[in-house]
Design an enzyme around this catalytic site. Structure first.
Site, PDB file in Angstrom:
ATOM      1  N   GLN A  38       5.504  -7.624   7.014  1.00  0.00           N
ATOM      2  CA  GLN A  38       5.251  -7.757   5.503  1.00  0.00           C
ATOM      3  C   GLN A  38       6.552  -8.139   4.610  1.00  0.00           C
ATOM      4  O   GLN A  38       6.714  -8.647   3.631  1.00  0.00           O
ATOM      5  CB  GLN A  38       4.199  -6.939   4.779  1.00  0.00           C
ATOM      6  CG  GLN A  38       2.903  -6.959   5.409  1.00  0.00           C
ATOM      7  CD  GLN A  38       2.067  -5.631   4.717  1.00  0.00           C
ATOM      8  OE1 GLN A  38       2.011  -4.693   5.387  1.00  0.00           O
ATOM      9  NE2 GLN A  38       1.423  -6.249   3.683  1.00  0.00           N
ATOM     10  N   ARG A  95       8.178   5.382   4.587  1.00  0.00           N
ATOM     11  CA  ARG A  95       7.351   5.195   5.773  1.00  0.00           C
ATOM     12  C   ARG A  95       7.600   3.593   6.000  1.00  0.00           C
ATOM     13  O   ARG A  95       7.215   2.968   5.138  1.00  0.00           O
ATOM     14  CB  ARG A  95       5.989   5.608   5.487  1.00  0.00           C
ATOM     15  CG  ARG A  95       5.072   4.983   6.862  1.00  0.00           C
ATOM     16  CD  ARG A  95       3.527   5.090   6.590  1.00  0.00           C
ATOM     17  NE  ARG A  95       2.687   4.483   7.774  1.00  0.00           N
ATOM     18  CZ  ARG A  95       1.810   3.721   7.661  1.00  0.00           C
ATOM     19  NH1 ARG A  95       0.884   3.646   6.476  1.00  0.00           N
ATOM     20  NH2 ARG A  95       1.368   3.245   8.614  1.00  0.00           N
ATOM     21  N   ASN A 185      -1.013   2.069  13.021  1.00  0.00           N
ATOM     22  CA  ASN A 185      -1.457   1.904  11.817  1.00  0.00           C
ATOM     23  C   ASN A 185      -3.034   1.402  11.960  1.00  0.00           C
ATOM     24  O   ASN A 185      -3.234   0.115  12.390  1.00  0.00           O
ATOM     25  CB  ASN A 185      -0.657   1.108  10.947  1.00  0.00           C
ATOM     26  CG  ASN A 185      -1.307   0.937   9.644  1.00  0.00           C
ATOM     27  OD1 ASN A 185      -0.981   1.863   8.895  1.00  0.00           O
ATOM     28  ND2 ASN A 185      -1.746  -0.087   9.088  1.00  0.00           N
ATOM     29  N   ASN A 317      -5.098   6.273   5.185  1.00  0.00           N
ATOM     30  CA  ASN A 317      -4.598   5.227   4.298  1.00  0.00           C
ATOM     31  C   ASN A 317      -6.030   4.993   3.456  1.00  0.00           C
ATOM     32  O   ASN A 317      -7.205   4.747   4.001  1.00  0.00           O
ATOM     33  CB  ASN A 317      -4.489   3.763   4.965  1.00  0.00           C
ATOM     34  CG  ASN A 317      -3.338   3.584   5.516  1.00  0.00           C
ATOM     35  OD1 ASN A 317      -2.367   4.855   5.497  1.00  0.00           O
ATOM     36  ND2 ASN A 317      -2.893   2.610   6.248  1.00  0.00           N
ATOM     37  N   TRP A 439       1.766   2.840  -1.410  1.00  0.00           N
ATOM     38  CA  TRP A 439       1.605   1.213  -0.955  1.00  0.00           C
ATOM     39  C   TRP A 439       1.806   0.304  -2.285  1.00  0.00           C
ATOM     40  O   TRP A 439       0.709   0.328  -2.885  1.00  0.00           O
ATOM     41  CB  TRP A 439       0.420   1.317   0.083  1.00  0.00           C
ATOM     42  CG  TRP A 439       0.481  -0.399   0.432  1.00  0.00           C
ATOM     43  CD1 TRP A 439       0.178  -1.499  -0.106  1.00  0.00           C
ATOM     44  CD2 TRP A 439       1.251  -0.529   1.753  1.00  0.00           C
ATOM     45  NE1 TRP A 439       0.872  -2.569   0.811  1.00  0.00           N
ATOM     46  CE2 TRP A 439       1.430  -1.865   1.926  1.00  0.00           C
ATOM     47  CE3 TRP A 439       1.944   0.202   2.839  1.00  0.00           C
ATOM     48  CZ2 TRP A 439       2.011  -2.528   2.994  1.00  0.00           C
ATOM     49  CZ3 TRP A 439       2.630  -0.514   3.880  1.00  0.00           C
ATOM     50  CH2 TRP A 439       2.545  -1.944   3.905  1.00  0.00           C
ATOM     51  N   GLU A 446       1.039 -10.360   2.113  1.00  0.00           N
ATOM     52  CA  GLU A 446      -0.008  -9.502   1.985  1.00  0.00           C
ATOM     53  C   GLU A 446      -1.075 -10.103   2.892  1.00  0.00           C
ATOM     54  O   GLU A 446      -2.249 -10.434   2.618  1.00  0.00           O
ATOM     55  CB  GLU A 446      -0.765  -9.297   0.631  1.00  0.00           C
ATOM     56  CG  GLU A 446      -1.749  -8.238   0.488  1.00  0.00           C
ATOM     57  CD  GLU A 446      -1.401  -6.748   0.883  1.00  0.00           C
ATOM     58  OE1 GLU A 446      -2.235  -6.343   1.840  1.00  0.00           O
ATOM     59  OE2 GLU A 446      -0.183  -6.397   0.786  1.00  0.00           O
ATOM     60  N   TRP A 447      -0.801 -10.185   4.119  1.00  0.00           N
ATOM     61  CA  TRP A 447      -1.597 -10.877   5.355  1.00  0.00           C
ATOM     62  C   TRP A 447      -2.387 -11.896   4.853  1.00  0.00           C
ATOM     63  O   TRP A 447      -1.651 -12.990   4.641  1.00  0.00           O
ATOM     64  CB  TRP A 447      -2.654  -9.498   5.794  1.00  0.00           C
ATOM     65  CG  TRP A 447      -1.955  -8.331   6.098  1.00  0.00           C
ATOM     66  CD1 TRP A 447      -1.903  -7.152   5.355  1.00  0.00           C
ATOM     67  CD2 TRP A 447      -0.771  -8.102   7.071  1.00  0.00           C
ATOM     68  NE1 TRP A 447      -1.038  -6.078   5.880  1.00  0.00           N
ATOM     69  CE2 TRP A 447      -0.483  -6.786   7.067  1.00  0.00           C
ATOM     70  CE3 TRP A 447      -0.299  -8.791   8.200  1.00  0.00           C
ATOM     71  CZ2 TRP A 447       0.528  -6.090   7.753  1.00  0.00           C
ATOM     72  CZ3 TRP A 447       0.530  -8.238   8.823  1.00  0.00           C
ATOM     73  CH2 TRP A 447       0.965  -6.964   8.906  1.00  0.00           C
ATOM     74  N   PHE A 455       1.296  -5.546  -4.497  1.00  0.00           N
ATOM     75  CA  PHE A 455       0.951  -4.014  -4.509  1.00  0.00           C
ATOM     76  C   PHE A 455       2.052  -3.337  -4.664  1.00  0.00           C
ATOM     77  O   PHE A 455       2.131  -2.246  -4.609  1.00  0.00           O
ATOM     78  CB  PHE A 455       0.543  -3.957  -2.944  1.00  0.00           C
ATOM     79  CG  PHE A 455      -0.993  -3.754  -2.639  1.00  0.00           C
ATOM     80  CD1 PHE A 455      -1.932  -2.858  -2.888  1.00  0.00           C
ATOM     81  CD2 PHE A 455      -1.386  -5.082  -2.262  1.00  0.00           C
ATOM     82  CE1 PHE A 455      -3.226  -3.029  -2.679  1.00  0.00           C
ATOM     83  CE2 PHE A 455      -2.804  -5.342  -2.015  1.00  0.00           C
ATOM     84  CZ  PHE A 455      -3.972  -4.017  -2.178  1.00  0.00           C
TER      85      PHE A 455
END
Length: 492
Positions: A38, A95, A185, A317, A439, A446-447, A455
């Site tokens: 990302q 992270r 994840n 998450n 996040w 964003e995928w 975000f």
């Protein structure tokens, strides 16, 4: 249907009017999170191999704005600037994920790519120089493309061996400084979105009644193999901890009817239980076995022994919540949803929406759900150490809005106040929550939504050289972490 006043009564009684750092234990970790595909970009630099997301994003019709992560937000070249931002904002931890195909371009583990090792060494060292602890994720969805094309990737049990080789290399290369590892994840998203609905890489949906469960099974075994390897080979010397990150939208029963309560319980078993039950209880949840039958793989005895108790902490998450009602036919397609025999709803009894809506169609602001899911994990799995490894919300990308409007993200500030309050309450309730990661640090790819959703705590100007601009939420966190969050206005 759920009555808002009744459900919120207990929640509001203990909600801190102004959440502050003093509501958390002294050693509580506050961090920010990102993932390699990302943010890194530099897709053909440093001898990096292609991942399934490189292939997926270059396939017509897969990404809403036809974009990809080839450049992303160019963290590969700007990591020092981004780490300076983390330090300026006052976070303890960062992270991030390692790109498997930067370490082994073909995924096979035959030849280590030292350029990839050097890149992550540089990030880790830069973090430690600023007093920021690295929390490293080994797999955040970007499987080396060669592993998928040559052997079926997560569909083939051989993947466990290759993941173990990759994990071993990372532990050996970085474990002298990295003390907190996450193996995988959100394995649920890989299994369901990658192999059931097909909306994520590798985009498979042809065998949705079997493939998601096979993929999940192999991910659990890969996680456990990496955990076991660390215990045998590195734990005594390095002293690190290893966790698995699950994702969960809180499931609140839509009424007091037994069928709705059962549906909500089923929903949680299909989200969290799918991955944590084998680790804590040796097998998949009973309801998954009953509803899926032979679609669900079986653990051999040696696999059960490998998987049992194979984590030091649970990563959670969490973004949002839903009301759950029993439904004989699910309105959502795919065996994963059909087997749950439930419907997800977003309205209270009076028709009011469950919470303010963020940009993504699935994301509503529901702080009380985080408290409930943390308490659920504590109760169901013998109160393990928990880190909230992702929590946040998105704004819509808007070309026509002036920059100062995009930076003044009032809803995100409200979101974090509410959700941090919920974490503080869960700790007060007895949940062993040890850290919280926002996040995300930066707006990013964003995928499937491409660059249409933001975000980040930090705005990235995609049209003007990817310049970083901290948003109001970033300045709110800066004050929160310094202990003077009650002050109004932005930091100068």
């Amino acid at each position: 249907m759920v009555k808002k006043e009744e459900l919120l009564k207990e929640y509001e009684q203990v909600e801190p009017t102004n959440v502050s750092k003093t509501h958390f234990p002294p050693n509580f970790v506050f961090g920010v999170a990102t993932s390699a595909y990302q943010i890194e970009g530099a897709c053909e630099e440093g001898n990096r191999g292609a991942s399934i997301w490189d292939d997926f994003t270059h396939t017509e019709g897969k990404i809403i704005d036809k974009s990809n992560g080839d450049v992303a937000v160019d963290h590969y070249h700007r990591y020092k600037e981004d780490i300076d931002l983390i330090a300026k904002l006052g976070f303890d931890a960062y992270r991030f994920s390692i790109s498997w195909s930067r370490i082994f371009p073909d995924g096979l583990g035959t030849k280590i790519n030292m350029e990839g090792i050097t890149f992550y060494n540089n990030i880790i060292d830069a973090l430690l120089q600023k007093g920021i602890q690295p929390y490293v994720t080994l797999y955040h969805w970007d499987l080396p493309l060669h592993l998928h094309e040559s052997m079926g990737g997560w569909l083939n049990k051989e993947i466990v061996k290759y993941f173990e080789i990759y994990a071993d290399t990372c532990f050996a290369s970085f474990g002298d400084r990295v003390k907190n590892w996450i193996t995988i994840n959100e394995p649920l998203q890989t299994a369901v979105n990658g192999y059931c609905t097909g909306i994520f890489a590798p985009g498979r949906h042809q065998h949705s009644s079997t493939e998601p469960y096979l993929v999940a099974h192999h991910q659990i075994l890969a996680h456990a193999a990496a955990f076991s390897l660390y215990q045998r080979k590195y734990k005594d010397k390095q002293g690190g901890n290893i966790g698995l990150v699950v994702d969960c939208e809180w499931a609140e029963a839509n009424s007091d009817k037994i069928e709705d309560k059962s549906a909500a319980a089923r929903r949680l078993d299909f989200q969290i239980g799918w991955y944590l039950h084998p680790i804590y209880y040796g097998d998949y949840p009973e309801v998954m076995r009953n509803n899926l039958g032979d679609q669900l793989p079986k653990f051999m005895q040696k696999d059960k022994e490998l998987v049992r108790n194979s984590l030091d902490f649970v990563g959670l998450n969490h973004y949002t919540s839903r009301f759950i009602a029993h439904a004989t036919k699910s309105p959502e397609e795919g065996s994963f949803y059909e087997a749950q025999e439930m419907e997800r709803l977003v309205e209270w009894e009076g028709g009011e929406v469950i919470g303010e809506k963020a940009a993504s169609e699935w994301l509503y602001v529901v702080p009380w759900g985080l408290r409930k899911v943390l308490n659920y994990i504590a109760k169901t799995y013998n109160n393990p150490p928990i880190y909230v490894t992702e929590n946040g919300m998105d704004d819509e990308e808007n070309d026509s809005s002036p920059l100062h409007e995009m930076l003044d993200d009032k809803l995100r500030v409200r979101y974090f106040k509410g959700y941090l309050s919920a974490v503080a309450q869960a700790i007060k309730d007895g949940a062993d929550v040890r850290g919280y990661f926002v996040w995300s640090l930066l707006d990013n790819f964003e995928w499937a939504q491409g660059y249409t959703k933001r975000f980040g705590l930090v705005y990235v100007d995609y049209k003007n050289g990817l310049v970083r601009h901290p948003k109001s939420s970033a300045y709110w966190f800066m004050r929160f972490l310094k202990g003077n969050e009650e002050k109004n206005g932005k930091e100068e």
